[in-house]
Design a protein around this motif. Structure first.
Motif, PDB file in Angstrom:
ATOM      1  N   LYS A 149       4.091  -5.243  10.842  1.00  0.00           N
ATOM      2  CA  LYS A 149       4.152  -6.091   9.132  1.00  0.00           C
ATOM      3  C   LYS A 149       2.185  -6.700   9.399  1.00  0.00           C
ATOM      4  N   VAL A 150       1.985  -5.511   8.670  1.00  0.00           N
ATOM      5  CA  VAL A 150       0.649  -6.029   8.855  1.00  0.00           C
ATOM      6  C   VAL A 150       0.047  -5.972   7.062  1.00  0.00           C
ATOM      7  N   LEU A 151      -0.482  -7.669   6.678  1.00  0.00           N
ATOM      8  CA  LEU A 151      -0.925  -7.988   5.667  1.00  0.00           C
ATOM      9  C   LEU A 151      -2.480  -7.761   5.601  1.00  0.00           C
ATOM     10  N   ALA A 167      -4.191   1.010   8.427  1.00  0.00           N
ATOM     11  CA  ALA A 167      -3.169   0.900   8.666  1.00  0.00           C
ATOM     12  C   ALA A 167      -1.706   1.573   8.919  1.00  0.00           C
ATOM     13  N   LYS A 168      -1.933   2.352   7.403  1.00  0.00           N
ATOM     14  CA  LYS A 168      -0.184   3.106   6.876  1.00  0.00           C
ATOM     15  C   LYS A 168      -0.709   4.503   8.219  1.00  0.00           C
ATOM     16  N   SER A 169      -1.807   4.725   8.645  1.00  0.00           N
ATOM     17  CA  SER A 169      -2.040   6.134   9.292  1.00  0.00           C
ATOM     18  C   SER A 169      -1.922   5.399  11.147  1.00  0.00           C
ATOM     19  N   PHE A 170      -1.161   3.663  11.102  1.00  0.00           N
ATOM     20  CA  PHE A 170      -1.317   3.925  12.752  1.00  0.00           C
ATOM     21  C   PHE A 170       0.840   3.444  12.631  1.00  0.00           C
ATOM     22  N   GLY A 171       0.800   4.080  11.386  1.00  0.00           N
ATOM     23  CA  GLY A 171       2.403   3.914  11.108  1.00  0.00           C
ATOM     24  C   GLY A 171       2.894   2.222  10.804  1.00  0.00           C
ATOM     25  N   ALA A 172       1.871   1.339   9.657  1.00  0.00           N
ATOM     26  CA  ALA A 172       2.286  -0.166   9.936  1.00  0.00           C
ATOM     27  C   ALA A 172       2.967  -0.259   8.415  1.00  0.00           C
ATOM     28  N   GLU A 173       3.890  -0.900   8.246  1.00  0.00           N
ATOM     29  CA  GLU A 173       4.621  -1.279   7.117  1.00  0.00           C
ATOM     30  C   GLU A 173       3.389  -2.337   6.101  1.00  0.00           C
ATOM     31  N   VAL A 174       3.142  -1.735   5.846  1.00  0.00           N
ATOM     32  CA  VAL A 174       1.318  -2.548   5.448  1.00  0.00           C
ATOM     33  C   VAL A 174       1.962  -3.649   3.411  1.00  0.00           C
ATOM     34  N   THR A 175       1.080  -4.821   3.405  1.00  0.00           N
ATOM     35  CA  THR A 175       1.437  -5.662   2.329  1.00  0.00           C
ATOM     36  C   THR A 175      -0.182  -5.274   1.867  1.00  0.00           C
ATOM     37  N   THR A 185      -4.630   0.628  -7.551  1.00  0.00           N
ATOM     38  CA  THR A 185      -5.282   0.555  -6.401  1.00  0.00           C
ATOM     39  C   THR A 185      -4.666   0.859  -5.397  1.00  0.00           C
ATOM     40  N   ALA A 186      -4.299  -0.197  -4.769  1.00  0.00           N
ATOM     41  CA  ALA A 186      -3.453  -0.862  -3.859  1.00  0.00           C
ATOM     42  C   ALA A 186      -2.869  -0.142  -3.340  1.00  0.00           C
ATOM     43  N   ARG A 187      -1.496   0.415  -4.730  1.00  0.00           N
ATOM     44  CA  ARG A 187      -0.063   0.964  -4.495  1.00  0.00           C
ATOM     45  C   ARG A 187      -1.315   2.916  -4.174  1.00  0.00           C
ATOM     46  N   SER A 188      -1.993   2.888  -4.800  1.00  0.00           N
ATOM     47  CA  SER A 188      -2.474   4.730  -5.076  1.00  0.00           C
ATOM     48  C   SER A 188      -2.729   5.119  -2.773  1.00  0.00           C
ATOM     49  N   ILE A 189      -3.465   4.306  -2.875  1.00  0.00           N
ATOM     50  CA  ILE A 189      -3.895   4.241  -1.433  1.00  0.00           C
ATOM     51  C   ILE A 189      -2.824   4.013  -0.499  1.00  0.00           C
ATOM     52  N   GLY A 190      -2.005   3.555  -0.489  1.00  0.00           N
ATOM     53  CA  GLY A 190      -0.727   3.978   0.251  1.00  0.00           C
ATOM     54  C   GLY A 190      -0.420   2.386   0.625  1.00  0.00           C
ATOM     55  N   ALA A 191      -0.304   1.535   0.151  1.00  0.00           N
ATOM     56  CA  ALA A 191       0.173   0.245   0.656  1.00  0.00           C
ATOM     57  C   ALA A 191       1.837   0.327   0.312  1.00  0.00           C
ATOM     58  N   ASP A 192       2.353  -0.381   1.283  1.00  0.00           N
ATOM     59  CA  ASP A 192       3.661  -0.245   0.982  1.00  0.00           C
ATOM     60  C   ASP A 192       4.589  -1.491  -0.306  1.00  0.00           C
ATOM     61  N   GLN A 193       4.267  -2.595   0.091  1.00  0.00           N
ATOM     62  CA  GLN A 193       4.000  -3.590  -0.834  1.00  0.00           C
ATOM     63  C   GLN A 193       2.604  -4.874  -1.456  1.00  0.00           C
ATOM     64  N   VAL A 194       2.904  -4.646  -2.720  1.00  0.00           N
ATOM     65  CA  VAL A 194       1.364  -5.173  -2.683  1.00  0.00           C
ATOM     66  C   VAL A 194       1.060  -6.183  -3.650  1.00  0.00           C
ATOM     67  N   ILE A 195       0.807  -7.862  -3.095  1.00  0.00           N
ATOM     68  CA  ILE A 195       0.455  -9.058  -3.457  1.00  0.00           C
ATOM     69  C   ILE A 195      -0.382  -9.500  -4.679  1.00  0.00           C
ATOM     70  N   GLY A 284      -8.509  13.984   5.941  1.00  0.00           N
ATOM     71  CA  GLY A 284      -7.531  13.372   4.459  1.00  0.00           C
ATOM     72  C   GLY A 284      -6.973  11.901   4.755  1.00  0.00           C
ATOM     73  N   LYS A 285      -6.961  11.850   5.940  1.00  0.00           N
ATOM     74  CA  LYS A 285      -5.753  10.283   6.612  1.00  0.00           C
ATOM     75  C   LYS A 285      -6.804   9.092   6.228  1.00  0.00           C
ATOM     76  N   ILE A 286      -8.051   9.311   5.873  1.00  0.00           N
ATOM     77  CA  ILE A 286      -8.676   8.096   5.479  1.00  0.00           C
ATOM     78  C   ILE A 286     -10.110   8.717   3.829  1.00  0.00           C
ATOM     79  N   VAL A 287      -9.082   8.237   2.576  1.00  0.00           N
ATOM     80  CA  VAL A 287     -10.328   9.012   1.543  1.00  0.00           C
ATOM     81  C   VAL A 287     -11.116   7.833   0.876  1.00  0.00           C
ATOM     82  N   PRO A 288     -12.261   7.784   0.649  1.00  0.00           N
ATOM     83  CA  PRO A 288     -13.248   6.918   0.362  1.00  0.00           C
ATOM     84  C   PRO A 288     -13.056   6.538  -0.867  1.00  0.00           C
ATOM     85  N   VAL A 289     -12.554   5.184  -1.720  1.00  0.00           N
ATOM     86  CA  VAL A 289     -12.271   4.502  -2.911  1.00  0.00           C
ATOM     87  C   VAL A 289     -13.866   3.949  -3.387  1.00  0.00           C
TER      88      VAL A 289
END
Ligand SMILES: NC(=O)c1ccc[n+]([C@@H]2O[C@H](COP(=O)([O-])OP(=O)(O)OC[C@H]3O[C@@H](n4cnc5c(N)ncnc54)[C@H](OP(=O)(O)O)[C@@H]3O)[C@@H](O)[C@H]2O)c1
Length: 324
Positions: A149-151, A167-175, A185-195, A284-289
């Motif tokens: 679980k990575v924040l 962190a997503k490409s390492f297989g973590a659950e990302v907040t 934007t945070a959701r669009s780049i793969g975050a599982d949760q956004v605070i 395409g595992k990282i796409v610059p924003v």
């Protein structure tokens, strides 16, 4: 050639776009025709020369010794020194140098990599410093594992947008932690949760994380410690000066108590990491924003914008002939 130069510390008003001599590659260097460069907080911190101890560290107490800003570069090799073995004229490269905010720059081959053919110069220029910081923070200091679980605090800036994707490409659950306008934007780049930090303080939520990567740290080190799991690791890359000093001075002491680790990251530009980033980019595992693009002549505006502290991803300078 045109280059951005400053001779005094101060606001972006000290920056001048001047005509200076085109550099010549030394034996171990490449001459690069710059096609794009990106701006990092490092650039405005050096330009400001604040706080004063920074001047002691880099030299130049009254006047800056480093007078040419710009670290991240992408461009085409124009000439190579006689000891250069890995690149040839015509190659498209990206990496790190000194004085990237210019039409041409010399750089060492060990901090450059070939640009993937399917990636634009702008995207490539957005990568080096921010993505290497994210990579070394997660992998080396943070010892990230699949399922962790990575924040990521400060998830919407240059470092943070890469940290979330990696962190997503390492297989973590990302907040991801960011302000309201960056939640999508945070959701669009793969975050599982956004605070949304304007509505919720994650350090008081009771949630625990295996790894907290603070791209922009604005809580006290004790707050971050509370939000870690029993064996959790806090990695501080940047943010407020108070948070930086806490990580440097208190981090090693707090790490002696229990199993939680609190550390400061000082990213090192390494060829092997640039090559890894090249592969992540190409696949395409990282796409610059990229938030904003500016021509070289408007570098002061680009730095002014980044310095406000709310860029959404990276700010890039483009060097198309007709815009200079
Ligand atoms: N240690 C190293 O080796 C190393 C290497 C590179 C960079 N750094 C440092 O790392 C830091 C981040 O660099 P960067 O390129 O990502 O900077 P940046 O792009 O300027 O960061 C801007 C982002 O910070 C976010 N932010 C601002 N206040 C925040 C808060 N209170 N909580 C959470 N997020 C907040 C903003 O999000 P909102 O608009 O949503 O508020 C914005 O998206 C800088 O301090 C830089 O100097 C350190």
């Amino acid at each position: 050639m045109k280059a951005i130069v400053y001779r005094n510390y101060g606001s972006p008003d000290v920056l001048r776009c001047e005509e200076i001599e085109k550099p010549i590659a030394g034996d171990d260097e490449l001459l690069i025709r710059v096609r794009a460069a990106s701006v990092n907080p490092y650039d405005w911190r050096l330009m400001r020369g604040k706080p004063l101890f920074l001047r002691l560290m880099i030299g130049g107490l009254r006047k800056p010794k480093i007078t040419r800003p710009g670290r991240d570069v992408a461009g085409q090799v124009e000439a190579v020194g006689r000891n250069v073995t890995q690149f040839k004229p015509g190659d498209e490269v990206f990496g790190v140098c000194h004085g990237a905010f210019a039409e041409y720059v010399c750089a060492m081959e060990d901090i450059l990599a070939l640009k993937p053919a399917n990636i634009s110069f702008e995207d490539a220029a957005a990568v080096p410093v921010a993505a290497i910081t994210a990579l070394q923070g997660l992998r080396d200091k943070g010892r990230i594992q699949r399922g962790h679980k990575v924040l990521v605090d400060g998830a919407s800036g240059g470092v943070g947008t890469f940290a979330v994707q990696m962190a997503k490409s390492f297989g973590a659950e990302v907040t991801a932690v960011c302000s309201t306008r960056n939640v999508d934007t945070a959701r669009s780049i793969g975050a599982d949760q956004v605070i949304d930090y304007t509505r919720e303080d994650f350090t008081h939520s009771g949630q625990r994380y295996d790894l907290i990567m603070a791209a922009n740290a604005y809580h006290s080190i004790f707050d971050y410690r509370r939000a870690l799991s029993q064996d959790g690791i806090y990695v501080m890359a940047g943010g407020g000066w108070a948070q930086i000093f806490q990580a440097l001075l208190l981090g090693p002491l707090l790490s002696l108590i229990g199993n939680k680790k609190m550390c400061f990251l000082s990213a090192k530009i390494a060829k092997k990491d640039l090559v890894l980033l090249k592969d992540l980019l190409a696949t395409g595992k990282i796409v610059p924003v990229i938030d904003r693009r500016y021509p070289l002549a408007e570098t002061a505006e680009a730095i002014r914008y980044l310095e406000e502290g709310h860029a959404k991803g990276k700010v890039v300078l483009t060097l198309e002939d007709d815009k200079i």
